[in-house]
Design a protein around this motif. Structure first.
Motif, PDB file in Angstrom:
ATOM      1  N   GLU A   1      26.122  20.403  39.975  1.00  0.00           N
ATOM      2  CA  GLU A   1      25.949  19.733  41.260  1.00  0.00           C
ATOM      3  C   GLU A   1      27.131  20.053  42.184  1.00  0.00           C
ATOM      4  O   GLU A   1      28.272  20.139  41.741  1.00  0.00           O
ATOM      5  CB  GLU A   1      25.875  18.217  41.014  1.00  0.00           C
ATOM      6  N   ASN A   2      26.834  20.270  43.455  1.00  0.00           N
ATOM      7  CA  ASN A   2      27.811  20.555  44.521  1.00  0.00           C
ATOM      8  C   ASN A   2      28.414  21.954  44.469  1.00  0.00           C
ATOM      9  O   ASN A   2      29.243  22.292  45.295  1.00  0.00           O
ATOM     10  CB  ASN A   2      28.928  19.508  44.574  1.00  0.00           C
ATOM     11  N   SER A   3      28.002  22.787  43.515  1.00  0.00           N
ATOM     12  CA  SER A   3      28.494  24.170  43.488  1.00  0.00           C
ATOM     13  C   SER A   3      27.669  25.000  44.470  1.00  0.00           C
ATOM     14  O   SER A   3      26.530  24.651  44.790  1.00  0.00           O
ATOM     15  CB  SER A   3      28.404  24.754  42.080  1.00  0.00           C
ATOM     16  N   PRO A   4      28.232  26.101  44.981  1.00  0.00           N
ATOM     17  CA  PRO A   4      27.467  26.949  45.910  1.00  0.00           C
ATOM     18  C   PRO A   4      26.218  27.505  45.230  1.00  0.00           C
ATOM     19  O   PRO A   4      26.261  27.925  44.079  1.00  0.00           O
ATOM     20  CB  PRO A   4      28.441  28.082  46.242  1.00  0.00           C
ATOM     21  N   ALA A   5      25.107  27.491  45.951  1.00  0.00           N
ATOM     22  CA  ALA A   5      23.839  27.969  45.408  1.00  0.00           C
ATOM     23  C   ALA A   5      23.484  29.299  46.072  1.00  0.00           C
ATOM     24  O   ALA A   5      23.149  29.325  47.246  1.00  0.00           O
ATOM     25  CB  ALA A   5      22.746  26.933  45.653  1.00  0.00           C
TER      26      ALA A   5
ATOM     27  N   LEU B   1      13.795  26.129  40.101  1.00  0.00           N
ATOM     28  CA  LEU B   1      14.941  25.264  40.366  1.00  0.00           C
ATOM     29  C   LEU B   1      15.775  25.817  41.513  1.00  0.00           C
ATOM     30  O   LEU B   1      16.079  27.002  41.528  1.00  0.00           O
ATOM     31  CB  LEU B   1      15.811  25.137  39.115  1.00  0.00           C
ATOM     32  N   SER B   2      16.142  24.957  42.450  1.00  0.00           N
ATOM     33  CA  SER B   2      17.010  25.300  43.586  1.00  0.00           C
ATOM     34  C   SER B   2      16.398  26.343  44.511  1.00  0.00           C
ATOM     35  O   SER B   2      17.070  27.258  44.976  1.00  0.00           O
ATOM     36  CB  SER B   2      18.389  25.766  43.101  1.00  0.00           C
TER      37      SER B   2
ATOM     38  N   THR C   1      18.782  29.802  52.419  1.00  0.00           N
ATOM     39  CA  THR C   1      19.992  29.545  53.180  1.00  0.00           C
ATOM     40  C   THR C   1      21.162  29.197  52.273  1.00  0.00           C
ATOM     41  O   THR C   1      20.966  28.858  51.103  1.00  0.00           O
ATOM     42  CB  THR C   1      19.746  28.385  54.180  1.00  0.00           C
ATOM     43  N   LEU C   2      22.373  29.255  52.825  1.00  0.00           N
ATOM     44  CA  LEU C   2      23.554  28.814  52.105  1.00  0.00           C
ATOM     45  C   LEU C   2      23.463  27.307  51.905  1.00  0.00           C
ATOM     46  O   LEU C   2      23.177  26.572  52.849  1.00  0.00           O
ATOM     47  CB  LEU C   2      24.818  29.133  52.904  1.00  0.00           C
ATOM     48  N   CYS C   3      23.669  26.859  50.696  1.00  0.00           N
ATOM     49  CA  CYS C   3      23.616  25.429  50.409  1.00  0.00           C
ATOM     50  C   CYS C   3      24.386  25.154  49.123  1.00  0.00           C
ATOM     51  O   CYS C   3      24.850  26.069  48.459  1.00  0.00           O
ATOM     52  CB  CYS C   3      22.174  24.942  50.302  1.00  0.00           C
ATOM     53  N   GLU C   4      24.505  23.866  48.813  1.00  0.00           N
ATOM     54  CA  GLU C   4      25.122  23.454  47.556  1.00  0.00           C
ATOM     55  C   GLU C   4      24.035  22.932  46.622  1.00  0.00           C
ATOM     56  O   GLU C   4      23.012  22.418  47.082  1.00  0.00           O
ATOM     57  CB  GLU C   4      26.144  22.344  47.802  1.00  0.00           C
ATOM     58  N   ARG C   5      24.268  23.030  45.333  1.00  0.00           N
ATOM     59  CA  ARG C   5      23.338  22.490  44.347  1.00  0.00           C
ATOM     60  C   ARG C   5      23.279  20.973  44.517  1.00  0.00           C
ATOM     61  O   ARG C   5      24.299  20.325  44.685  1.00  0.00           O
ATOM     62  CB  ARG C   5      23.782  22.807  42.928  1.00  0.00           C
ATOM     63  N   LYS C   6      22.088  20.432  44.450  1.00  0.00           N
ATOM     64  CA  LYS C   6      21.888  18.988  44.624  1.00  0.00           C
ATOM     65  C   LYS C   6      21.915  18.242  43.301  1.00  0.00           C
ATOM     66  O   LYS C   6      21.871  17.024  43.274  1.00  0.00           O
ATOM     67  CB  LYS C   6      20.565  18.710  45.349  1.00  0.00           C
TER      68      LYS C   6
ATOM     69  N   SER D   1      16.477  27.950  26.015  1.00  0.00           N
ATOM     70  CA  SER D   1      15.607  28.227  27.155  1.00  0.00           C
ATOM     71  C   SER D   1      15.839  29.636  27.669  1.00  0.00           C
ATOM     72  O   SER D   1      16.793  30.310  27.279  1.00  0.00           O
ATOM     73  CB  SER D   1      15.890  27.222  28.282  1.00  0.00           C
ATOM     74  N   GLU D   2      14.956  30.043  28.562  1.00  0.00           N
ATOM     75  CA  GLU D   2      15.086  31.338  29.217  1.00  0.00           C
ATOM     76  C   GLU D   2      14.653  31.172  30.666  1.00  0.00           C
ATOM     77  O   GLU D   2      13.681  30.472  30.959  1.00  0.00           O
ATOM     78  CB  GLU D   2      14.223  32.384  28.518  1.00  0.00           C
ATOM     79  N   VAL D   3      15.396  31.806  31.566  1.00  0.00           N
ATOM     80  CA  VAL D   3      15.116  31.702  32.997  1.00  0.00           C
ATOM     81  C   VAL D   3      15.128  33.082  33.638  1.00  0.00           C
ATOM     82  O   VAL D   3      15.657  34.041  33.080  1.00  0.00           O
ATOM     83  CB  VAL D   3      16.147  30.801  33.723  1.00  0.00           C
ATOM     84  N   ILE D   4      14.548  33.146  34.820  1.00  0.00           N
ATOM     85  CA  ILE D   4      14.647  34.328  35.671  1.00  0.00           C
ATOM     86  C   ILE D   4      15.517  33.920  36.860  1.00  0.00           C
ATOM     87  O   ILE D   4      15.217  32.947  37.554  1.00  0.00           O
ATOM     88  CB  ILE D   4      13.264  34.785  36.183  1.00  0.00           C
ATOM     89  N   ARG D   5      16.594  34.632  37.066  1.00  0.00           N
ATOM     90  CA  ARG D   5      17.515  34.365  38.174  1.00  0.00           C
ATOM     91  C   ARG D   5      17.094  35.222  39.367  1.00  0.00           C
ATOM     92  O   ARG D   5      17.063  36.448  39.282  1.00  0.00           O
ATOM     93  CB  ARG D   5      18.940  34.706  37.763  1.00  0.00           C
ATOM     94  N   ILE D   6      16.760  34.555  40.487  1.00  0.00           N
ATOM     95  CA  ILE D   6      16.318  35.236  41.702  1.00  0.00           C
ATOM     96  C   ILE D   6      17.360  34.980  42.781  1.00  0.00           C
ATOM     97  O   ILE D   6      17.556  33.838  43.203  1.00  0.00           O
ATOM     98  CB  ILE D   6      14.941  34.722  42.165  1.00  0.00           C
ATOM     99  N   THR D   7      18.020  36.017  43.241  1.00  0.00           N
ATOM    100  CA  THR D   7      19.083  35.839  44.229  1.00  0.00           C
ATOM    101  C   THR D   7      18.522  35.738  45.650  1.00  0.00           C
ATOM    102  O   THR D   7      17.412  36.205  45.929  1.00  0.00           O
ATOM    103  CB  THR D   7      20.079  37.009  44.196  1.00  0.00           C
ATOM    104  N   ARG D   8      19.310  35.134  46.516  1.00  0.00           N
ATOM    105  CA  ARG D   8      18.943  35.049  47.925  1.00  0.00           C
ATOM    106  C   ARG D   8      18.826  36.461  48.511  1.00  0.00           C
ATOM    107  O   ARG D   8      17.910  36.754  49.286  1.00  0.00           O
ATOM    108  CB  ARG D   8      19.991  34.252  48.711  1.00  0.00           C
ATOM    109  N   THR D   9      19.719  37.351  48.122  1.00  0.00           N
ATOM    110  CA  THR D   9      19.686  38.727  48.611  1.00  0.00           C
ATOM    111  C   THR D   9      18.360  39.393  48.269  1.00  0.00           C
ATOM    112  O   THR D   9      17.762  40.077  49.103  1.00  0.00           O
ATOM    113  CB  THR D   9      20.859  39.534  48.011  1.00  0.00           C
ATOM    114  N   LEU D  10      17.892  39.195  47.046  1.00  0.00           N
ATOM    115  CA  LEU D  10      16.609  39.765  46.618  1.00  0.00           C
ATOM    116  C   LEU D  10      15.461  39.175  47.432  1.00  0.00           C
ATOM    117  O   LEU D  10      14.570  39.902  47.889  1.00  0.00           O
ATOM    118  CB  LEU D  10      16.385  39.516  45.123  1.00  0.00           C
ATOM    119  N   PHE D  11      15.469  37.861  47.633  1.00  0.00           N
ATOM    120  CA  PHE D  11      14.409  37.222  48.404  1.00  0.00           C
ATOM    121  C   PHE D  11      14.418  37.722  49.851  1.00  0.00           C
ATOM    122  O   PHE D  11      13.362  38.010  50.422  1.00  0.00           O
ATOM    123  CB  PHE D  11      14.560  35.698  48.361  1.00  0.00           C
ATOM    124  N   HIS D  12      15.596  37.876  50.439  1.00  0.00           N
ATOM    125  CA  HIS D  12      15.686  38.395  51.810  1.00  0.00           C
ATOM    126  C   HIS D  12      15.196  39.841  51.881  1.00  0.00           C
ATOM    127  O   HIS D  12      14.581  40.243  52.873  1.00  0.00           O
ATOM    128  CB  HIS D  12      17.113  38.270  52.326  1.00  0.00           C
ATOM    129  N   ARG D  13      15.447  40.607  50.831  1.00  0.00           N
ATOM    130  CA  ARG D  13      14.927  41.978  50.793  1.00  0.00           C
ATOM    131  C   ARG D  13      13.401  41.970  50.808  1.00  0.00           C
ATOM    132  O   ARG D  13      12.762  42.776  51.498  1.00  0.00           O
ATOM    133  CB  ARG D  13      15.439  42.693  49.552  1.00  0.00           C
TER     134      ARG D  13
END
Length: 151
Positions: free
Chosen positions: A45-49, A83-84, A90-95, A104-116
């Motif tokens: 929580e409160n870390s940069p997302a 999640l998140s 946009t730039l935000c903090e984790r809620k 568990s296993e997750v897929i990490r999707i970056t903002r840069t990838l989404f903007h691309r």
């Protein structure tokens, strides 16, 4: 095989529903799979997302400090949960804080990838804006329906 599984799972996420296979492939190919062991912190929580996480398998306990400084368990998430997702836009903090409740296993999707994705497929931006608008309208409608509880 994992790429096709990721595309299938992405297609079931409301934010990505309706995207073409090529668009989903761009996300799946550019994203990163991560294993998260029981008890391991995914984010705090409160870390940069700077990214969102799609749960492939497993469960995460989501908590925040809540009122009075005591941790409050918000929910447990399972397969197909994004999640998140705000971090994709946009730039935000984790809620909240997310901790693996089991391996568990997750897929990490970056903002840069989404903007691309949005740059290469501008129609995706229109679709996302329409979904956000619909979600806000639904939220406002739900709040109006509960207004009598606060009078």
């Amino acid at each position: 095989m994992a790429l096709m599984e990721d595309i299938r799972l992405l297609s079931q996420v409301p934010l990505f529903a309706g995207l073409s296979e090529d668009q989903l492939r761009l996300i799946a190919f550019g994203a990163e799979r991560r294993r998260v062991s029981t008890g391991q912190l995914l984010f705090r929580e409160n870390s940069p997302a700077e990214c969102a996480f799609l749960v492939i398998k497993g469960l995460f306990e989501l908590s925040n400090m809540g009122r009075g400084g005591k941790p409050v368990l918000a929910t447990r998430s399972g397969e197909g949960t994004l999640l998140s997702e705000l971090a994709l836009f946009t730039l935000c903090e984790r809620k909240f804080t997310a901790v693996a409740a089991e391996d568990s296993e997750v897929i990490r999707i970056t903002r840069t990838l989404f903007h691309r994705l949005v740059e290469e497929y501008p129609d995706v931006a229109d679709m996302v804006i329409a979904r956000i608008r619909d979600n806000l309208a639904s939220l406002a409608s739900g709040a109006a329906a509960m207004q009598h509880r606060f009078n």
